[in-house]
Design an enzyme around this catalytic site. Structure first.
Site, mmCIF file in Angstrom:
data_model
loop_
_atom_site.group_PDB
_atom_site.id
_atom_site.type_symbol
_atom_site.label_atom_id
_atom_site.label_comp_id
_atom_site.label_asym_id
_atom_site.label_seq_id
_atom_site.Cartn_x
_atom_site.Cartn_y
_atom_site.Cartn_z
ATOM 1 N N LYS A 37 38.174 36.054 46.056
ATOM 2 C CA LYS A 37 39.360 36.827 46.430
ATOM 3 C C LYS A 37 39.186 37.347 47.849
ATOM 4 C CE LYS A 37 42.330 40.101 43.968
ATOM 5 N NZ LYS A 37 42.295 41.208 43.009
HETATM 6 C C1 E4P Z 1 45.217 42.309 41.504
HETATM 7 O O1 E4P Z 1 44.655 41.367 41.936
HETATM 8 C C2 E4P Z 1 45.258 43.619 42.170
HETATM 9 O O2 E4P Z 1 43.961 43.954 42.516
HETATM 10 C C3 E4P Z 1 45.866 44.648 41.277
HETATM 11 O O3 E4P Z 1 46.882 44.041 40.506
HETATM 12 C C4 E4P Z 1 46.353 45.888 41.968
HETATM 13 O O4 E4P Z 1 47.082 46.670 41.049
HETATM 14 P P1 E4P Z 1 47.437 48.204 41.313
HETATM 15 O O5 E4P Z 1 48.486 48.260 42.368
HETATM 16 O O6 E4P Z 1 47.971 48.694 39.987
HETATM 17 O O7 E4P Z 1 46.180 48.885 41.741
#
Ligand code: E4P
Length: 218
Positions: free
Chosen positions: A87
């Protein structure tokens, strides 16, 4: 639409996996910290634990923001398990890193996408997934779902193979809207998935069926 769970909590990943509908897992440094996972070796071990529960792709995020650092970290992460997806944040060096990993056949997820232009750039660099954060856009008065639809149109125009991974999904309605606009994947908390089960008429209907069966079989 693929269902990913957005957590580093092993019990919740197992619960979703046991349902038989889980296609993968996403994590981020905040979710790892929330589970109290700190220190490089513990973090790497935790990714392996997640991969041993989930059959699908598991996104593991780099901390570096420069190209060399992202490559170094990404290679360590990718070597942990075949299901690891590296990622990478949406920054200039991140685009270079996406291209580097794409050329090496290593899967990537470009995170922190808030515009269609960012998604287009990540797709051009060969990202396996792009992660538009719909909940965070909704939080500040923008329409997160409109962004998913816009990216869908662009990717379809040019037949990009990059998958749209709707992230920052907060509730069950987000999941349903993601499916309506054609997101390839959604990642959300376990509650957003379990919410799909619920309807009061299902619950009262089942209670009635069971009561009638009990009456007839006294
Ligand atoms: C996914 O890859 C993200 O890290 C995550 O969905 C972020 O979500 P949040 O905005 O609820 O922290």
């Amino acid at each position: 639409m693929k269902f990913f769970i957005d957590t580093a909590n092993l019990e919740q990943i197992k619960e979703a996996q046991d349902l038989g509908i889980l296609d993968g897992v996403t994590t981020n440094p905040s979710l790892m910290a929330k589970e109290g996972i700190t220190g490089q070796q513990n973090i790497l071990d935790h990714y392996v634990n997640i991969c041993e529960i989930s059959d699908g792709d598991v996104s593991a995020e780099v901390i570096s923001t420069d190209f060399e650092g992202m490559v170094r970290e990404g290679e360590i992460l990718a070597a942990l398990h075949p299901n690891i997806v590296v990622k990478i944040p949406m920054v200039k060096d991140g685009i270079k890193a996406l291209k580097y990993f794409s050329d090496k056949g290593i899967k990537t997820n470009c995170t922190l996408i808030f515009t269609a232009g960012q998604a287009l750039l990540a797709a051009k660099a060969g990202a396996t997934y792009v992660s538009p954060f719909i909940g965070r856009l909704d939080d500040i008065g923008y329409d997160g779902m409109e962004l998913i639809a816009q990216i869908r149109a662009i990717f379809d125009n040019y037949m990009f193979e990059t998958e749209i991974l709707a992230a920052s999904v907060r509730n069950t309605m987000h999941v349903i809207r993601c499916a309506e606009v054609g997101s390839d994947v959604m990642t959300g908390p376990l509650s957003s998935i379990l919410g799909l089960l619920k309807h009061p008429l299902t619950e009262s209907g089942l209670a009635q069926f069971l009561a009638d069966h009990a009456k007839g079989n006294k």
